[in-house]
Design a protein around this motif. Structure first.
Motif, PDB file in Angstrom:
ATOM      1  N   UNK A 114       4.272   7.042   1.980  1.00 58.44           N
ATOM      2  CA  UNK A 114       4.638   6.119   2.572  1.00 58.44           C
ATOM      3  C   UNK A 114       4.285   4.831   1.708  1.00 58.44           C
ATOM      4  N   UNK A 115       5.095   3.961   1.585  1.00 63.81           N
ATOM      5  CA  UNK A 115       4.888   2.693   1.239  1.00 63.81           C
ATOM      6  C   UNK A 115       4.850   1.612   2.167  1.00 63.81           C
ATOM      7  N   UNK A 172       0.792  -1.067   0.143  1.00 65.75           N
ATOM      8  CA  UNK A 172       0.062  -0.100  -0.080  1.00 65.75           C
ATOM      9  C   UNK A 172       0.938   1.290  -0.052  1.00 65.75           C
ATOM     10  N   UNK A 173       0.900   2.233  -0.922  1.00 64.15           N
ATOM     11  CA  UNK A 173       1.422   3.090  -0.943  1.00 64.15           C
ATOM     12  C   UNK A 173       0.433   4.525  -0.649  1.00 64.15           C
ATOM     13  N   UNK A 202       7.674   0.724   7.226  1.00 62.07           N
ATOM     14  CA  UNK A 202       7.140   1.316   5.976  1.00 62.07           C
ATOM     15  C   UNK A 202       8.465   2.145   5.185  1.00 62.07           C
ATOM     16  N   UNK A 203       8.544   2.449   4.206  1.00 64.61           N
ATOM     17  CA  UNK A 203       9.313   3.241   3.229  1.00 64.61           C
ATOM     18  C   UNK A 203       8.776   4.503   2.833  1.00 64.61           C
ATOM     19  N   UNK A 237      -0.717  -4.167 -11.203  1.00 65.93           N
ATOM     20  CA  UNK A 237      -1.763  -3.472 -10.528  1.00 65.93           C
ATOM     21  C   UNK A 237      -2.040  -4.247  -9.303  1.00 65.93           C
ATOM     22  N   UNK A 238      -1.958  -5.456  -9.193  1.00 69.04           N
ATOM     23  CA  UNK A 238      -2.362  -6.268  -7.776  1.00 69.04           C
ATOM     24  C   UNK A 238      -1.085  -6.247  -6.734  1.00 69.04           C
ATOM     25  N   UNK A 239       0.012  -5.866  -7.091  1.00 66.64           N
ATOM     26  CA  UNK A 239       1.273  -5.830  -6.240  1.00 66.64           C
ATOM     27  C   UNK A 239       1.294  -4.714  -5.404  1.00 66.64           C
ATOM     28  N   UNK A 240       0.637  -3.501  -5.633  1.00 65.78           N
ATOM     29  CA  UNK A 240       0.749  -2.314  -4.933  1.00 65.78           C
ATOM     30  C   UNK A 240      -0.625  -1.451  -5.223  1.00 65.78           C
ATOM     31  N   UNK A 241      -1.101  -0.839  -4.244  1.00 71.96           N
ATOM     32  CA  UNK A 241      -2.348   0.072  -4.529  1.00 71.96           C
ATOM     33  C   UNK A 241      -1.990   1.372  -3.876  1.00 71.96           C
TER      34      UNK A 241
END
Length: 333
Positions: free
Chosen positions: A138-139, A72-73, A149-150, A109-113
């Motif tokens: 934040x990611x 999640x970003x 988190x990054x 698309x499904x690896x990060x929202x």
């Protein structure tokens, strides 16, 4: 007797297990509800044409909770106009372009929202991370357990979407390639400008020599107009990228920036109008009024144009005193 004790022990054990099961049921139901809410948010984001959705503090807690198999970003920002944040406004278009392209790429698309949290809706989120500035990106990586988190460093890497894409690739191990969208307005404007220039050369070209020899008033107006535009601060606005207008206290528009080293776009236009009226009144007093043959009209012209000249000059002094109250000169106002 032994049978009775054994029965009582079995009953007590059964009761204890039942109590444990009952105490576990609420947390189980809560986890299931949280999972449903998280899945619902995930579907909303995946189906969003923008590639992200605006969420509040409660939804932020739901979407970033574990377990989940996607990252999640989150963009923590303030762009609703309640708080002035030029960096937030500058980054928002880049964020929009990045999320739209990311959501169209099936491989990532499904690896990060992506989600967006406005300060007005998620003050507790800003308090949770002890943030004193915005924007913040934040990611939160995927995984069954919590991980660090990054954070994206805007100071070192700037506000470009390509840099954010590179940052996400390094964190998530993806190979997403960001492509800068075509600036359609620039393309249309350039084509229109070229067509206009070619048409002007084709139709006006044969008459250009006549303009230089017999159009003295036109060249005078062009010269005076260009001098007024540039002395009013047009070049300063173009170089510095000054805002057109600002909102002052109480949400009222602010037309003049404080200090002699700042100005707005609308301020330049107002000052240019004042300079234009001053120039025209001066030309009227030196050219138009002496050309009058009737003494009465000539005298009236002197009075009228002198009054306009002095009133406009007083207005110019007033503008300078508005920008800097310590300016010592004034006339009527």
């Amino acid at each position: 007797m032994r049978t009775t004790l054994a029965s009582m022990a079995r009953i007590a054990l059964f009761a204890l297990l039942s109590l444990l099961a009952l105490s576990y049921l609420p947390s189980t139901f809560a986890q299931r509800n949280a999972s449903k809410d998280q899945a619902s948010l995930f579907k909303r984001i995946q189906s969003s044409s923008a590639g992200y959705i605006d969420i509040d503090a409660s939804e932020f807690s739901t979407i970033t909770s574990y377990p989940r198999d996607y990252a999640v970003t989150a963009l923590l920002t303030t762009t609703d106009g309640r708080i002035k944040c030029p960096p937030c406004t500058a980054f928002q278009p880049e964020f929009d372009k990045l999320t739209a392209q990311w959501n169209r790429n099936r491989a990532v698309k499904g690896k990060n929202i992506f989600v967006k949290v406005e300060y007005s809706r998620g003050q507790s989120v800003f308090a949770q991370f002890q943030l004193q500035h915005a924007p913040v990106l934040y990611t939160f990586p995927a995984g069954a357990t919590g991980k660090d988190m990054h954070s994206f460093d805007f100071t070192d890497r700037g506000f470009g979407a390509a840099e954010v894409a590179s940052h996400l690739n390094s964190i998530l191990g993806t190979r997403f390639s960001y492509k800068q969208p075509i600036n359609r307005k620039l393309v249309v404007g350039s084509i229109t400008g070229v067509i206009t220039l070619v048409g002007a050369i084709f139709f006006i070209g044969p008459h250009i020599s006549a303009l230089f020899t017999s159009s003295k008033p036109i060249w005078m107006l062009l010269s005076i107009g260009s001098m007024i535009i540039f002395t009013s601060g047009h070049m300063w606005n173009s170089i510095r990228g000054a805002p057109y207008i600002a909102m002052g206290q109480g949400g009222k528009p602010e037309y003049f920036a404080g200090g002699f080293q700042n100005q707005y776009g609308v301020e330049t236009q107002i000052v240019a109008a004042i300079y234009s009226l001053l120039a025209f009144s001066f030309i009227a007093l030196t050219v138009l009024v002496p050309a009058q043959r009737d003494p009465t009209r000539q005298r009236a012209g002197v009075y009228v144009w002198s009054a306009i000249f002095l009133a406009t000059f007083s207005l110019l002094f007033y503008v300078f005193r508005t920008k800097n109250p310590s300016y010592p000169f004034r006339l009527f106002f």
